[in-house]
Design a protein around this motif. Sequence first.
Motif, mmCIF file in Angstrom:
data_model
loop_
_atom_site.group_PDB
_atom_site.id
_atom_site.type_symbol
_atom_site.label_atom_id
_atom_site.label_comp_id
_atom_site.label_asym_id
_atom_site.label_seq_id
_atom_site.Cartn_x
_atom_site.Cartn_y
_atom_site.Cartn_z
ATOM 1 N N ASN A 1 4.887 6.975 -3.779
ATOM 2 C CA ASN A 1 4.283 5.937 -2.939
ATOM 3 C C ASN A 1 5.141 5.474 -1.771
ATOM 4 O O ASN A 1 4.751 4.560 -1.050
ATOM 5 N N ARG B 1 0.818 -1.213 0.000
ATOM 6 C CA ARG B 1 0.000 0.000 0.000
ATOM 7 C C ARG B 1 0.856 1.269 0.000
ATOM 8 O O ARG B 1 1.822 1.369 0.749
ATOM 9 N N ASN B 2 0.478 2.237 -0.829
ATOM 10 C CA ASN B 2 1.188 3.513 -0.874
ATOM 11 C C ASN B 2 1.287 4.108 0.523
ATOM 12 O O ASN B 2 0.331 4.034 1.298
ATOM 13 N N LYS C 1 -0.138 5.259 -11.847
ATOM 14 C CA LYS C 1 -1.519 5.238 -11.315
ATOM 15 C C LYS C 1 -1.699 3.943 -10.538
ATOM 16 O O LYS C 1 -1.822 2.866 -11.108
ATOM 17 N N ASN C 2 -1.650 4.039 -9.218
ATOM 18 C CA ASN C 2 -1.792 2.832 -8.402
ATOM 19 C C ASN C 2 -2.059 3.196 -6.956
ATOM 20 O O ASN C 2 -1.850 4.331 -6.529
ATOM 21 N N ALA C 3 -2.526 2.210 -6.209
ATOM 22 C CA ALA C 3 -2.692 2.359 -4.758
ATOM 23 C C ALA C 3 -1.709 1.474 -4.003
ATOM 24 O O ALA C 3 -1.428 1.705 -2.832
ATOM 25 N N GLU C 4 -1.205 0.438 -4.688
ATOM 26 C CA GLU C 4 -0.254 -0.475 -4.056
ATOM 27 C C GLU C 4 1.032 -0.487 -4.876
ATOM 28 O O GLU C 4 1.325 -1.449 -5.565
ATOM 29 N N HIS D 1 -3.340 6.940 -0.414
ATOM 30 C CA HIS D 1 -4.195 7.321 -1.531
ATOM 31 C C HIS D 1 -3.796 6.617 -2.826
ATOM 32 O O HIS D 1 -2.636 6.291 -3.014
ATOM 33 N N PHE D 2 -4.775 6.434 -3.690
ATOM 34 C CA PHE D 2 -4.502 6.081 -5.077
ATOM 35 C C PHE D 2 -3.848 7.307 -5.702
ATOM 36 O O PHE D 2 -4.384 8.406 -5.605
ATOM 37 N N CYS E 1 -2.450 9.144 -9.130
ATOM 38 C CA CYS E 1 -2.505 9.127 -10.587
ATOM 39 C C CYS E 1 -1.912 10.434 -11.081
ATOM 40 O O CYS E 1 -2.491 11.499 -10.864
#
Lengths: 224, 76
Positions: free
Chosen positions: A172, A103-104, A140-143, A108-109, A111
Amino acid sequence: MRIGVVTFPGSLDDRDAARAVRRAGAEAVALWHADHDLAGVDAVVIPGGFSYGDYLRAGAIASLAPIMREIVAAVAQGLPVLGICNGFQILCEAGLLPGALVRNSGLHFVCRDQRLRVESASTAWTADLAAGQELLIPVKNAEGRYVADAATLERLSGEGRVVFRYLEQNPNGAMADIAGISSADGRVVGLMPHPEHAIDPLTGPSTDGLALFTSVLRATASVA
Amino acid sequence: MPKPEILDPQGQAVAGALARLGIAGVGDVRQGKHFELDVDDSVDDDTLHRIAGDLLANPVIEDWVVTRVTREGAAR
């Protein structure tokens, strides 16, 4: 030159990856997660998305799909594989690349268009780039937070296997600003940012991503 | 559970929320996962650890414990 693009349930960027493959001058071959053969392709792209809804852990279920068994076996024979975002997560879960994506740090996600530095041009997917070159590619990612133990990080750096690093702002919290890494032989590369979204000025912030897809044409040619 | 050296921002967010609830004395929060598997007695602890290590947990980032409990009213 035929390059396979894998689609899992929940893959999002397979169409863009196939478009990038075609733009680079290769033939894109659609591979399905339940397939038991690789249709004789010369290289494989595992695209981004949310395979199996990120259930369990991002990439965990996909890493056990039938097509991944074929890919793991073919990598041992030198098949070039590029994992983008969820594809990078899948390659780590499958044990083809060391470490994990979690997880970041900001939760947050994220992008945005991200600046990267090419750290290694001696992989199958970066031969058309130059070490030290800077790229602008969407992330663009959350993890996307790359983690590995200290010994692994040292080995990756020492062996020149850190392929891309985040520049300016680390999106991240990835250890050592790592955006992408490679296998020991440089034929398997995973990165969190999306080069397939940066191949056309109409739809991306640059055309910097196209070089990854043209690079592999030389790598497969040298094998054949 | 995430290994101790792995930053756990979700746990930190929970710790922050506890402070906003006015609860004192909670130092650190770590967020993990819990799986319940209904298994035959023929499934031994080694198999359960293999299930944990091969699928349920990622050994790169997570530790796990296996606890065997007998379900009330289970057919023996």
